[in-house]
Design a protein around this motif. Structure first.
Motif, PDB file in Angstrom:
ATOM      1  N   THR A 279      29.986  12.306  12.807  1.00 32.03           N
ATOM      2  CA  THR A 279      30.560  11.074  12.255  1.00 32.03           C
ATOM      3  C   THR A 279      31.429  10.350  13.284  1.00 32.03           C
ATOM      4  O   THR A 279      31.436   9.127  13.322  1.00 32.03           O
ATOM      5  N   PHE A 280      32.121  11.086  14.147  1.00 32.08           N
ATOM      6  CA  PHE A 280      32.968  10.414  15.137  1.00 32.08           C
ATOM      7  C   PHE A 280      32.140   9.704  16.213  1.00 32.08           C
ATOM      8  O   PHE A 280      32.658   8.889  16.961  1.00 32.08           O
ATOM      9  N   LEU A 281      30.824   9.973  16.250  1.00 30.76           N
ATOM     10  CA  LEU A 281      29.925   9.273  17.176  1.00 30.76           C
ATOM     11  C   LEU A 281      29.047   8.256  16.440  1.00 30.76           C
ATOM     12  O   LEU A 281      28.073   7.762  16.984  1.00 30.76           O
ATOM     13  N   GLY A 282      29.366   7.986  15.187  1.00 25.76           N
ATOM     14  CA  GLY A 282      28.650   6.964  14.443  1.00 25.76           C
ATOM     15  C   GLY A 282      27.559   7.468  13.518  1.00 25.76           C
ATOM     16  O   GLY A 282      26.838   6.682  12.920  1.00 25.76           O
ATOM     17  N   GLY A 283      27.434   8.768  13.393  1.00 23.33           N
ATOM     18  CA  GLY A 283      26.450   9.333  12.474  1.00 23.33           C
ATOM     19  C   GLY A 283      27.022   9.469  11.075  1.00 23.33           C
ATOM     20  O   GLY A 283      28.192   9.162  10.821  1.00 23.33           O
ATOM     21  N   LYS A 284      26.172   9.928  10.173  1.00 24.85           N
ATOM     22  CA  LYS A 284      26.602  10.105   8.782  1.00 24.85           C
ATOM     23  C   LYS A 284      26.992  11.556   8.475  1.00 24.85           C
ATOM     24  O   LYS A 284      27.516  11.842   7.418  1.00 24.85           O
ATOM     25  N   GLY A 285      26.655  12.475   9.378  1.00 27.61           N
ATOM     26  CA  GLY A 285      27.026  13.870   9.161  1.00 27.61           C
ATOM     27  C   GLY A 285      26.233  14.566   8.074  1.00 27.61           C
ATOM     28  O   GLY A 285      26.706  15.526   7.481  1.00 27.61           O
ATOM     29  N   ILE A 286      25.011  14.094   7.808  1.00 26.47           N
ATOM     30  CA  ILE A 286      24.209  14.669   6.717  1.00 26.47           C
ATOM     31  C   ILE A 286      23.188  15.705   7.202  1.00 26.47           C
ATOM     32  O   ILE A 286      22.499  16.307   6.382  1.00 26.47           O
ATOM     33  N   ARG A 287      23.068  15.884   8.484  1.00 30.86           N
ATOM     34  CA  ARG A 287      22.170  16.875   9.074  1.00 30.86           C
ATOM     35  C   ARG A 287      22.886  17.525  10.258  1.00 30.86           C
ATOM     36  O   ARG A 287      23.874  16.986  10.770  1.00 30.86           O
TER      37      ARG A 287
END
Length: 181
Positions: A74-82
């Motif tokens: 998430t801190f790199l712009g992802g959603k953290g879902i995988r």
């Protein structure tokens, strides 16, 4: 007393590895080292569609395909879902090393009653952020190995070092990048 075909087949399995097949493969490799080369091809796609994991790949195993999906942290712009690409990378490192240990044990006919490891890594993303020239972003990798087998500790420590030397992921990678259009 004669051994049944089923008993013989069961004796071919040590640590969930078919040692008969392993032995035949190692013999072929010793006779012809070119047999040790395996070519792998993995296609990875970046998805631009909202609400889907960012990274997608269909990995084709010998007998079946498997879909892998990944997300940036998430801190790199992802959603953290995988899992992140780094998590998959370190999973590969850990699984390769544990596999190497189990292959060596099985090759020697040594049964393990438990084999697992925990990997801890420290990764510095400052180079990715463009604020550092750091050539070593992976700062530290620590593996805690739990292995129960009938080997004295001194021999087990030698086996662990041998596995470290033989594990393919611990050698530097020969990387070449070509642009496809």
């Amino acid at each position: 007393m004669t051994m049944s075909a089923q008993d013989s087949k069961n004796n071919d399995i040590i640590n969930n590895i078919n040692v008969k097949t392993l032995g035949e493969s190692f013999r072929r490799i010793k006779e012809n080292p070119s047999k040790a080369l395996e070519k792998l091809k993995i296609n990875v796609k970046w998805r631009l569609v909202k609400n889907y994991p960012q990274i997608y790949s269909e990995i084709v195993a010998e007998k079946a395909p498997l879909i892998l999906e990944s997300e940036l942290q998430t801190f790199l712009g992802g959603k953290g879902i995988r899992p992140t690409p780094m998590q998959y990378f370190f999973y590969g490192v850990a699984a390769s090393y544990l596999s190497t240990i189990m292959l060596i044990l099985s090759e020697k006919g040594i049964h393990a009653s438990d084999a697992k490891l925990e990997l801890e890594a420290e990764v510095d993303y400052s180079r990715l952020a463009g604020i550092s020239e750091n050539r070593d972003p992976i700062k530290r990798v620590l593996i805690y190995l739990q292995l129960k087998c009938d080997l004295p500790e001194e021999e087990l420590l030698k086996l662990i070092e041998d596995a470290k030397m033989r594990c393919p992921v611990f050698s530097p990678m020969n990387l070449e990048i070509k642009l496809k259009r």
